[in-house]
Design a protein around this motif. Structure first.
Motif: not given
Length: 198
Positions: A113, A142-143, A145, A172-173, A193-194, A198
């Motif tokens: 995670d 997927p979410g 960091a 993505e960020e 993040r993201r 994934s």
């Protein structure tokens, strides 16, 4: 006295192997708090620590987890890996290269995670065209960091610019924290993040 002994030991490891030991001394509590910020306060997250060294981030992570989830630490220095396991029994401390992360997670039936890193720039050199950041992104939910700290004076060096480009390509960020002045030397934290893969 113990803190002085830890700092002296860290400096000695840096002198012996400056390309594999990221810092000349343990990171400050202020920096550690920034690095572990993405770890959720609830649930049972899977947290991976790359290059924990003597445990400056490990201690803060363990306090934040409070017995929840899983905490896997990959340390290339065998002595530090062993000491970390003794000092923090709840941590799955493994003497391994960070590039072994996908295999080690698969063996445990886990997906990360959050991944936090105290690795030196040398660890991020692409091998067979694959940057370490990509392996981290592929190991995250997927979410998920990823955080990596860097000293402010190294941010403009080619390896630092290359890693930032890799982070932006794989996530993505990506944001860079304000300077953590209460660290010696002052540092920043990259937060990505993201993952796109994934």
């Amino acid at each position: 006295m113990a803190r002085l002994s830890t700092a002296a030991g860290f400096l000695w490891e840096f002198v012996k192997a400056p390309t594999t030991t990221a810092a000349v001394g343990p990171s400050s509590r202020a920096l550690a708090e920034q690095v572990v910020a993405p770890v959720p306060h609830r649930g049972d997250p899977v947290v991976v620590e790359l290059g924990p060294g003597t445990g400056a981030f490990t201690e803060v992570l363990q306090r934040r987890l409070g017995g929840r989830g899983r905490h896997l630490a990959l340390e290339l220095n065998s002595r530090w890996a062993a000491q970390l396991g003794e000092r923090f029994p709840a941590v799955d401390s493994v003497c391994a290269d960070a590039r072994e992360l996908p295999v080690l997670l698969r063996e445990r039936g886990l997906r990360a995670d959050v991944v936090v890193s105290g690795l030196p720039w040398a660890a991020h050199v692409a091998v067979d065209g694959v940057p370490l950041v990509r392996l981290v992104a592929e190991s995250l939910a997927p979410g998920g960091a990823f955080t990596q700290f860097a000293y402010t004076w190294t941010r403009w060096a080619p390896p630092a610019r290359r890693q930032l480009a890799d982070l932006r390509a794989e996530f993505e960020e990506t944001v860079v924290s304000r300077t953590v002045w209460r660290n010696l030397p002052p540092a920043v934290v990259y937060l990505a993040r993201r993952p796109r893969r994934s």
